[in-house]
Design a protein around this motif. Sequence first.
Motif, PDB file in Angstrom:
ATOM      1  N   HIS A   1     -12.288  -2.442  -2.192  1.00 46.47           N
ATOM      2  CA  HIS A   1     -13.208  -3.573  -2.281  1.00 46.47           C
ATOM      3  C   HIS A   1     -13.281  -4.043  -3.722  1.00 46.47           C
ATOM      4  CE1 HIS A   1     -16.806  -6.053  -2.000  1.00 46.47           C
ATOM      5  NE2 HIS A   1     -17.165  -5.482  -3.133  1.00 46.47           N
ATOM      6  N   GLY A   2     -13.465  -5.341  -3.917  1.00 49.10           N
ATOM      7  CA  GLY A   2     -13.703  -5.861  -5.250  1.00 49.10           C
ATOM      8  C   GLY A   2     -14.629  -7.058  -5.190  1.00 49.10           C
ATOM      9  N   SER A   3     -15.548  -7.152  -6.135  1.00 48.31           N
ATOM     10  CA  SER A   3     -16.457  -8.302  -6.203  1.00 48.31           C
ATOM     11  C   SER A   3     -15.647  -9.587  -6.314  1.00 48.31           C
ATOM     12  CB  SER A   3     -17.375  -8.197  -7.422  1.00 48.31           C
ATOM     13  OG  SER A   3     -18.061  -6.977  -7.438  1.00 48.31           O
ATOM     14  N   ASP A   4     -16.142 -10.652  -5.650  1.00 43.42           N
ATOM     15  CA  ASP A   4     -15.352 -11.891  -5.621  1.00 43.42           C
ATOM     16  C   ASP A   4     -15.881 -12.996  -6.536  1.00 43.42           C
ATOM     17  OD1 ASP A   4     -17.596 -12.742  -4.258  1.00 43.42           O
ATOM     18  OD2 ASP A   4     -16.578 -13.018  -2.330  1.00 43.42           O
ATOM     19  N   SER A   5     -16.963 -12.736  -7.285  1.00 46.90           N
ATOM     20  CA  SER A   5     -17.530 -13.746  -8.187  1.00 46.90           C
ATOM     21  C   SER A   5     -18.462 -13.054  -9.179  1.00 46.90           C
ATOM     22  CB  SER A   5     -18.332 -14.778  -7.384  1.00 46.90           C
ATOM     23  OG  SER A   5     -19.498 -14.174  -6.844  1.00 46.90           O
TER      24      SER A   5
ATOM     25  N   LEU B   1      -6.111  -6.364  -6.282  1.00 47.65           N
ATOM     26  CA  LEU B   1      -6.344  -5.894  -4.913  1.00 47.65           C
ATOM     27  C   LEU B   1      -5.379  -6.540  -3.927  1.00 47.65           C
ATOM     28  CD1 LEU B   1      -8.911  -4.435  -5.826  1.00 47.65           C
ATOM     29  CD2 LEU B   1     -10.198  -5.706  -4.109  1.00 47.65           C
ATOM     30  N   GLY B   2      -5.125  -7.826  -4.085  1.00 49.07           N
ATOM     31  CA  GLY B   2      -4.316  -8.567  -3.116  1.00 49.07           C
ATOM     32  C   GLY B   2      -5.219  -9.396  -2.221  1.00 49.07           C
ATOM     33  N   GLU B   3      -4.664  -9.867  -1.110  1.00 50.80           N
ATOM     34  CA  GLU B   3      -5.434 -10.691  -0.174  1.00 50.80           C
ATOM     35  C   GLU B   3      -6.273  -9.801   0.735  1.00 50.80           C
ATOM     36  OE1 GLU B   3      -5.321 -14.015  -0.390  1.00 50.80           O
ATOM     37  OE2 GLU B   3      -3.896 -13.781  -2.035  1.00 50.80           O
ATOM     38  N   THR B   4      -7.329 -10.392   1.310  1.00 54.73           N
ATOM     39  CA  THR B   4      -8.145  -9.655   2.284  1.00 54.73           C
ATOM     40  C   THR B   4      -7.258  -9.115   3.404  1.00 54.73           C
ATOM     41  OG1 THR B   4     -10.046 -11.067   1.792  1.00 54.73           O
ATOM     42  CG2 THR B   4     -10.093  -9.850   3.881  1.00 54.73           C
ATOM     43  N   GLN B   5      -6.341  -9.954   3.864  1.00 56.37           N
ATOM     44  CA  GLN B   5      -5.381  -9.593   4.906  1.00 56.37           C
ATOM     45  C   GLN B   5      -4.169  -8.894   4.257  1.00 56.37           C
ATOM     46  OE1 GLN B   5      -3.710  -8.582   7.734  1.00 56.37           O
ATOM     47  NE2 GLN B   5      -4.946 -10.197   8.701  1.00 56.37           N
ATOM     48  N   PRO B   6      -4.016  -7.594   4.501  1.00 61.85           N
ATOM     49  CA  PRO B   6      -2.915  -6.866   3.849  1.00 61.85           C
ATOM     50  C   PRO B   6      -1.535  -7.475   4.106  1.00 61.85           C
ATOM     51  CG  PRO B   6      -4.457  -5.306   4.756  1.00 61.85           C
ATOM     52  CD  PRO B   6      -4.906  -6.668   5.231  1.00 61.85           C
ATOM     53  N   LEU B   7      -1.317  -8.012   5.305  1.00 62.85           N
ATOM     54  CA  LEU B   7       0.003  -8.565   5.614  1.00 62.85           C
ATOM     55  C   LEU B   7       0.297  -9.828   4.813  1.00 62.85           C
ATOM     56  CD1 LEU B   7       0.292  -8.035   9.482  1.00 62.85           C
ATOM     57  CD2 LEU B   7       1.154  -6.596   7.613  1.00 62.85           C
TER      58      LEU B   7
ATOM     59  N   GLY C   1      -1.137  -4.824  -0.783  1.00 62.51           N
ATOM     60  CA  GLY C   1       0.258  -5.098  -0.412  1.00 62.51           C
ATOM     61  C   GLY C   1       1.135  -3.859  -0.492  1.00 62.51           C
ATOM     62  N   ASP C   2       0.768  -2.926  -1.332  1.00 63.96           N
ATOM     63  CA  ASP C   2       1.561  -1.702  -1.466  1.00 63.96           C
ATOM     64  C   ASP C   2       1.122  -0.597  -0.513  1.00 63.96           C
ATOM     65  OD1 ASP C   2       3.113  -2.788  -3.451  1.00 63.96           O
ATOM     66  OD2 ASP C   2       2.141  -1.714  -5.109  1.00 63.96           O
ATOM     67  N   TYR C   3      -0.168  -0.580  -0.161  1.00 62.71           N
ATOM     68  CA  TYR C   3      -0.692   0.602   0.534  1.00 62.71           C
ATOM     69  C   TYR C   3      -1.342   0.341   1.881  1.00 62.71           C
ATOM     70  CZ  TYR C   3      -0.386   2.715  -4.169  1.00 62.71           C
ATOM     71  OH  TYR C   3       0.009   3.172  -5.386  1.00 62.71           O
ATOM     72  N   SER C   4      -1.379  -0.898   2.379  1.00 63.89           N
ATOM     73  CA  SER C   4      -2.120  -1.105   3.626  1.00 63.89           C
ATOM     74  C   SER C   4      -1.461  -2.135   4.529  1.00 63.89           C
ATOM     75  CB  SER C   4      -3.568  -1.500   3.319  1.00 63.89           C
ATOM     76  OG  SER C   4      -3.637  -2.746   2.663  1.00 63.89           O
ATOM     77  N   ILE C   5      -1.855  -2.113   5.793  1.00 66.60           N
ATOM     78  CA  ILE C   5      -1.245  -2.967   6.813  1.00 66.60           C
ATOM     79  C   ILE C   5      -2.305  -3.751   7.595  1.00 66.60           C
ATOM     80  CG2 ILE C   5       0.154  -2.999   8.917  1.00 66.60           C
ATOM     81  CD1 ILE C   5       1.519  -0.397   7.843  1.00 66.60           C
ATOM     82  N   ASP C   6      -3.340  -3.060   8.098  1.00 61.51           N
ATOM     83  CA  ASP C   6      -4.335  -3.715   8.951  1.00 61.51           C
ATOM     84  C   ASP C   6      -5.565  -4.188   8.167  1.00 61.51           C
ATOM     85  OD1 ASP C   6      -3.016  -3.802  11.334  1.00 61.51           O
ATOM     86  OD2 ASP C   6      -4.154  -2.181  12.289  1.00 61.51           O
TER      87      ASP C   6
ATOM     88  N   PRO D   1       3.695  -7.466  -2.354  1.00 58.45           N
ATOM     89  CA  PRO D   1       4.049  -6.158  -2.906  1.00 58.45           C
ATOM     90  C   PRO D   1       3.689  -6.159  -4.396  1.00 58.45           C
ATOM     91  CG  PRO D   1       5.877  -7.039  -1.619  1.00 58.45           C
ATOM     92  CD  PRO D   1       4.857  -8.146  -1.741  1.00 58.45           C
ATOM     93  N   GLY D   2       3.202  -5.037  -4.866  1.00 61.96           N
ATOM     94  CA  GLY D   2       2.738  -4.991  -6.249  1.00 61.96           C
ATOM     95  C   GLY D   2       1.227  -5.029  -6.328  1.00 61.96           C
ATOM     96  N   SER D   3       0.606  -5.607  -5.289  1.00 58.19           N
ATOM     97  CA  SER D   3      -0.861  -5.543  -5.220  1.00 58.19           C
ATOM     98  C   SER D   3      -1.240  -4.252  -4.493  1.00 58.19           C
ATOM     99  CB  SER D   3      -1.423  -6.762  -4.488  1.00 58.19           C
ATOM    100  OG  SER D   3      -1.055  -6.756  -3.114  1.00 58.19           O
ATOM    101  N   ILE D   4      -2.482  -3.820  -4.667  1.00 56.03           N
ATOM    102  CA  ILE D   4      -2.910  -2.554  -4.054  1.00 56.03           C
ATOM    103  C   ILE D   4      -2.829  -2.638  -2.532  1.00 56.03           C
ATOM    104  CG2 ILE D   4      -4.892  -1.012  -3.749  1.00 56.03           C
ATOM    105  CD1 ILE D   4      -5.724  -1.907  -6.673  1.00 56.03           C
TER     106      ILE D   4
END
Length: 150
Positions: free
Chosen positions: A117-121, A90-96, A105-110, A100-103
Amino acid sequence: TNQERTFLAVKPDGVQRGLIGDIIARFEKRGYKIVGLKMIWPTEEMAAAHYADLSKKPFFPGLVKFFSSGPIVCLCIEGKDVIKQGRQMLGETQPLASKPGSIRGDYSIDLGRNICHGSDSPESAAHELKMWFPEGVNDWNKAVDSWVYE
Ligand code: DAT
Ligand code: MG
């Protein structure tokens, strides 16, 4: 073999932007097994329950409005270390801040439009799967697994 299940969702923005296929494809291509898949239009109550741990945050009302603004795609994905690996994909919660290469990071900005969404534990995965797949998932045998796992 450390098999586990996680809950992933394509959020309303990801659905609107036509990214359902791309997101699912990444998990399929990596070798993970889809055991649950459906579209749901969350009510505000469902959205609030899903994000209950954030209910004290100032952005919570907006988050609930957004998450219930259209259909989402719910996924249960199974495989080795998939909870942690799913978050990394997925990448980081904050797209910025997402590579790149994460979902994200590749497709979002804000932040509020980070498309997935992905479960974190393990605990949140169990909780979210019970919430979104109360009927259970599909315990099928994936024939190619012996070519994915050694
Ligand atoms: P994640 O979705 O990476 O698990 P989270 O559980 O902390 O992140 O937050 C859930 C969602 O809420 C997140 O995807 C986007 C939104 N969000 C998080 N922090 C926010 C903030 N400070 N302002 C606005 N929206 C935020
Ligand atoms: Mg979260």
